[in-house]
Design a protein around this motif. Structure first.
Motif, short mmCIF file in Angstrom:
data_model
loop_
_atom_site.label_atom_id
_atom_site.label_comp_id
_atom_site.label_asym_id
_atom_site.label_seq_id
_atom_site.Cartn_x
_atom_site.Cartn_y
_atom_site.Cartn_z
N GLN A 66 9.87 8.95 -11.87
CA GLN A 66 10.92 8.40 -12.73
C GLN A 66 10.75 6.89 -12.88
O GLN A 66 10.93 6.34 -13.98
CB GLN A 66 12.30 8.72 -12.16
N THR A 67 10.40 6.23 -11.80
CA THR A 67 10.21 4.78 -11.83
C THR A 67 9.02 4.41 -12.71
O THR A 67 9.08 3.44 -13.49
CB THR A 67 10.03 4.22 -10.41
N LEU A 68 7.94 5.18 -12.64
CA LEU A 68 6.78 4.92 -13.50
C LEU A 68 7.15 5.09 -14.98
O LEU A 68 6.68 4.31 -15.82
CB LEU A 68 5.62 5.85 -13.13
N HIS A 69 8.01 6.06 -15.29
CA HIS A 69 8.48 6.24 -16.67
C HIS A 69 9.32 5.04 -17.12
O HIS A 69 9.20 4.59 -18.26
CB HIS A 69 9.27 7.54 -16.83
N GLY A 76 8.64 -4.52 -24.23
CA GLY A 76 8.37 -5.92 -23.91
C GLY A 76 9.35 -6.54 -22.93
O GLY A 76 9.54 -7.75 -22.91
N GLN A 77 9.98 -5.70 -22.11
CA GLN A 77 10.97 -6.17 -21.14
C GLN A 77 10.29 -6.46 -19.81
O GLN A 77 10.04 -5.57 -19.00
CB GLN A 77 12.07 -5.13 -20.97
N LYS A 78 9.99 -7.73 -19.58
CA LYS A 78 9.20 -8.13 -18.41
C LYS A 78 9.96 -7.99 -17.08
O LYS A 78 9.39 -7.56 -16.09
CB LYS A 78 8.69 -9.55 -18.58
N ARG A 79 11.21 -8.38 -17.05
CA ARG A 79 11.96 -8.35 -15.79
C ARG A 79 12.15 -6.93 -15.25
O ARG A 79 11.90 -6.68 -14.07
CB ARG A 79 13.31 -9.07 -15.95
N PRO A 80 12.57 -5.96 -16.07
CA PRO A 80 12.67 -4.59 -15.54
C PRO A 80 11.32 -4.05 -15.06
O PRO A 80 11.26 -3.32 -14.08
CB PRO A 80 13.19 -3.77 -16.73
N VAL A 81 10.24 -4.44 -15.75
CA VAL A 81 8.91 -4.02 -15.31
C VAL A 81 8.63 -4.58 -13.93
O VAL A 81 8.21 -3.86 -13.01
CB VAL A 81 7.81 -4.47 -16.31
N GLU A 82 8.87 -5.86 -13.76
CA GLU A 82 8.62 -6.54 -12.48
C GLU A 82 9.43 -5.91 -11.35
O GLU A 82 8.90 -5.60 -10.28
CB GLU A 82 8.98 -8.01 -12.63
N MET A 83 10.72 -5.70 -11.59
CA MET A 83 11.60 -5.14 -10.56
C MET A 83 11.20 -3.72 -10.20
O MET A 83 11.17 -3.35 -9.03
CB MET A 83 13.05 -5.18 -11.04
N ASN A 84 10.88 -2.92 -11.20
CA ASN A 84 10.54 -1.52 -10.95
C ASN A 84 9.14 -1.35 -10.39
O ASN A 84 8.86 -0.36 -9.71
CB ASN A 84 10.76 -0.68 -12.20
N ARG A 85 8.25 -2.29 -10.64
CA ARG A 85 6.92 -2.24 -10.01
C ARG A 85 7.05 -2.35 -8.50
O ARG A 85 6.35 -1.67 -7.75
CB ARG A 85 6.02 -3.34 -10.54
N GLN A 86 7.95 -3.22 -8.05
CA GLN A 86 8.16 -3.36 -6.61
C GLN A 86 8.69 -2.05 -6.03
O GLN A 86 8.24 -1.62 -4.97
CB GLN A 86 9.14 -4.51 -6.32
N VAL A 87 9.62 -1.42 -6.72
CA VAL A 87 10.16 -0.13 -6.27
C VAL A 87 9.04 0.92 -6.25
O VAL A 87 8.89 1.65 -5.27
CB VAL A 87 11.32 0.33 -7.17
N ALA A 88 8.23 0.97 -7.31
CA ALA A 88 7.14 1.95 -7.38
C ALA A 88 6.12 1.70 -6.28
O ALA A 88 5.65 2.66 -5.64
CB ALA A 88 6.46 1.89 -8.75
N ASP A 89 5.79 0.44 -6.03
CA ASP A 89 4.85 0.12 -4.96
C ASP A 89 5.38 0.54 -3.59
O ASP A 89 4.66 1.10 -2.78
CB ASP A 89 4.53 -1.39 -4.95
N ASN A 90 6.66 0.26 -3.35
CA ASN A 90 7.26 0.65 -2.08
C ASN A 90 7.32 2.17 -1.93
O ASN A 90 7.06 2.70 -0.85
CB ASN A 90 8.65 0.04 -1.93
N LEU A 91 7.65 2.86 -3.00
CA LEU A 91 7.66 4.33 -2.95
C LEU A 91 6.26 4.87 -2.66
O LEU A 91 6.10 5.81 -1.88
CB LEU A 91 8.19 4.91 -4.26
N GLU A 92 5.26 4.27 -3.28
CA GLU A 92 3.88 4.71 -3.05
C GLU A 92 3.50 4.53 -1.58
O GLU A 92 2.88 5.41 -0.97
CB GLU A 92 2.93 3.93 -3.94
#
Length: 89
Positions: free
Chosen positions: A39-42, A51-67
């Motif tokens: 869901q986070t990757l979606h 083109g929303q950079k901040r949500p990408v940045e925030m959710n990348r951290q979540v995706a990385d931690n989940l991984e």
């Protein structure tokens, strides 16, 4: 899923567990972690498309931690399986 905080402590942050160093989980929750990772990757893909950079940045951290959580739990499960197989032989 649980926190490593003592029972008498509470966490002041809503839904910050995946970035918390006190977060504790078990392989029992792997399906939920995998689903949340997808869901986070979606969310990241959709935010990138808009083109929303901040949500990408925030959710990348979540995706990385989940991984990291998923990999760690899977590795622990493989180690347990290997020990059980050695015990059975």
């Amino acid at each position: 899923m649980t926190s490593g905080l003592r029972v008498v402590q509470s966490c002041p942050h809503a839904n910050s567990c995946l970035t918390c160093p006190m977060f504790i989980t078990t392989a029992e929750f792997l399906p939920q972690h995998r689903e949340q990772h997808q869901q986070t990757l979606h969310i990241i893909s959709a935010a990138e498309a808009r083109g929303q950079k901040r949500p990408v940045e925030m959710n990348r951290q979540v995706a990385d931690n989940l991984e990291k959580i998923i990999t760690s739990l899977e590795d622990d499960g493989q180690a347990d399986t290997g020990e059980q197989a050695a015990d059975a032989s």
